[in-house]
Enzyme design. Structure first.
Site, PDB file in Angstrom:
ATOM      1  N   GLY A 205      28.886  41.168  42.304  1.00  8.33           N
ATOM      2  CA  GLY A 205      28.035  42.304  42.619  1.00  8.33           C
ATOM      3  C   GLY A 205      28.787  43.362  43.395  1.00  8.33           C
ATOM      4  O   GLY A 205      30.008  43.501  43.265  1.00  8.33           O
ATOM      5  N   GLU A 227      33.248  38.391  43.527  1.00 10.70           N
ATOM      6  CA  GLU A 227      33.818  39.427  42.663  1.00 10.70           C
ATOM      7  C   GLU A 227      33.032  40.699  42.898  1.00 10.70           C
ATOM      8  O   GLU A 227      31.816  40.731  42.693  1.00 10.70           O
ATOM      9  CB  GLU A 227      33.761  38.995  41.193  1.00 10.70           C
ATOM     10  CG  GLU A 227      34.643  37.809  40.860  1.00 10.70           C
ATOM     11  CD  GLU A 227      36.116  38.077  41.117  1.00 10.70           C
ATOM     12  OE1 GLU A 227      36.524  39.258  41.078  1.00 10.70           O
ATOM     13  OE2 GLU A 227      36.861  37.123  41.372  1.00 10.70           O
ATOM     14  N   CYS A 261      32.629  45.904  35.642  1.00  6.22           N
ATOM     15  CA  CYS A 261      33.526  45.982  36.794  1.00  6.22           C
ATOM     16  C   CYS A 261      34.955  46.254  36.371  1.00  6.22           C
ATOM     17  O   CYS A 261      35.780  46.671  37.192  1.00  6.22           O
ATOM     18  CB  CYS A 261      33.438  44.707  37.628  1.00  6.22           C
ATOM     19  SG  CYS A 261      33.815  43.202  36.721  1.00  6.22           S
TER      20      CYS A 261
END
Length: 450
Positions: A205, A227, A261
């Site tokens: 997140g 992460e 991401c």
């Protein structure tokens, strides 16, 4: 305290996908206790039973491919092609970890002196607390829970509110024994309660939330991996195939609206590559519109574009909000962005990138490494020596040559550097190690003391 959770289709905000009561702190704690009660039996069932359960789970998910693909498309706005790709990856991850229960869990060593055996053995932590985002509502939960379950842990999954329906349906299809996988719908309250009870925690997140997760786990002495995204760079050298590089970058910036991401948000053009790349990017991104997860995300992105333009930035591509139903925005690339603008330092999680010039490869590498969110990076060049030299000097956790930054191989370690990640890597063999603790056993004949 439980509240009502509602998840809507971002492409059609009037479409309510699911509405239910959240678990609340008490419900989350109860789920952890159910998982804890089930864990000894799940471990004792043996490698064969765990392998068979994950194999059946893979078949069940594959059998529901059309249903799940449509649900991912509806609940989180993922384009159908990408949703189908995520479904296929989810199946592959389950099949990969279905073999893991048979993997060696330790080694036998010679004692320093005398008879006996020295053993190392990896054992599960107990209950794995998994906190997952909405952008990969099937693959990320599975790449966390599959290695956790394969190694004998049970799991409690707290999905992002925007991906609740996907998580609940996934758990139904996996059809694991009672208590082995618990899903707790909710948000911050449920996440906090899960951190208070789990024996090992995996989080994906935002950076701010990830920092809080790490601190909470450290206070309890609980293993944690976090992460937290990236502000990822792409380096384009003058000798690169500019058209191919632009196509890769267009996908890395705009694929699933840049809501990955590993998406590219900083494009660094070296020397003479700048002008042709600028023109190729404008062409590659022309006429596109992507849906982002909610109104707040679109407003945040639009605000960043407006403030950059007000500061002197120029549009290379995009920049508009299409007047249509849903939270759509044009993929946008800006150049001449002010050096102190947040776009150069922060993750905005959308189809938005800046184009930066660099005089040479040294300057490009320095620009790429200057950001603290070093998750993924791509290098585009026909010169293998230059590409490998760049790969040696870049600080990102994952480096891809002549490929988009937004790609992941599920059997290899996944994670970044600096503020992008904390703790052990995810995926592959690294995940099996994270969800287990090493024990050293000394075995002497006849119970004799040493």
């Amino acid at each position: 305290m439980s509240t009502t959770l509602s998840s809507y289709n971002p492409a059609d905000p009037a479409d309510l996908v699911v509405q239910l009561e959240t678990a609340g702190a008490e419900g989350t704690a109860a789920a952890v206790e159910r998982a804890r009660a089930a864990q000894p039996g799940w471990l004792a069932a043996g490698a064969g039973a765990r392998s068979a359960a994950l194999t059946r789970a893979a078949a069940a998910v594959e059998g529901a491919a059309e249903e799940l693909t449509a649900l991912v498309e509806r609940e989180v706005g993922k384009p159908r092609g990408e949703a189908a790709g995520e479904l296929a990856r989810t199946v592959a991850i389950l099949r990969y970890y279905a073999q893991a229960p048979y993997a060696p869990t330790g080694a036998v060593h010679e004692p320093a002196a005398g008879a006996g055996l020295l053993l190392t053995r990896r054992r599960p932590h107990g209950v794995a607390g998994l906190i997952t985002p909405w952008n990969f509502p099937l693959a990320i939960p599975v790449w966390k829970l599959a290695p956790a379950l394969a190694t004998g842990n049970t799991a409690v999954l707290k999905p992002a509110p925007e991906a609740t329906a996907c998580a609940l349906r996934l758990a139904e299809l996996l059809a694991l024994p009672e208590g082995v996988l618990e899903v707790v719908p909710g948000a911050a309250e449920e996440g906090t309660a899960l951190l208070d009870g789990a024996d090992v925690v995996s989080f994906t997140g935002s950076t701010a939330t990830g920092g809080a997760v790490v601190r909470a786990c450290a206070a309890r002495g609980v293993p944690v991996q976090a992460e937290m995204g990236g502000v990822n760079a792409a380096l384009v050298l003058p000798d690169a195939d500019i058209e191919q590089a632009a196509a890769h970058l267009a996908y890395a910036v705009a694929g699933y609206a840049g809501q990955k991401c590993t998406a590219t948000s900083r494009i660094i053009a070296v020397g003479a590559a700048y002008q042709p790349l600028r023109e190729a990017l404008a062409k590659a991104l022309a006429g596109q519109a992507e849906v982002v997860i909610n109104q707040g995300a679109r407003e945040r992105l639009a605000g960043a574009i407006d403030s950059a333009l007000a500061g002197g930035a120029q549009l290379v591509a995009g920049g508009q909000l299409p007047q249509r139903q849903g939270w759509f925005i044009e993929p946008t690339v800006l150049d001449q962005v002010p050096a102190d603008h947040p776009l150069l330092a922060e993750e905005f999680f959308g189809p938005l990138a800046v184009l930066l010039p660099a005089a040479d490869l040294d300057e490009a590498i320095a620009l790429a490494n200057a950001n603290r969110h070093s998750l993924a990076c791509s290098v585009h060049s026909r010169d293998l020596d230059a590409a490998l030299a760049a790969a040696d000097r870049l600080t990102a956790g994952m480096i891809r040559i002549n490929a988009p930054s937004s790609g992941v191989d599920f059997h290899l370690p996944f994670g970044g550097a600096k503020a992008a990640s904390f703790g052990a890597r995810e995926q592959g063999q690294a995940a099996l190690e994270f969800y287990t603790a090493s024990r050293t056993v000394t075995l002497l004949p006849g119970g004799g003391a040493r």
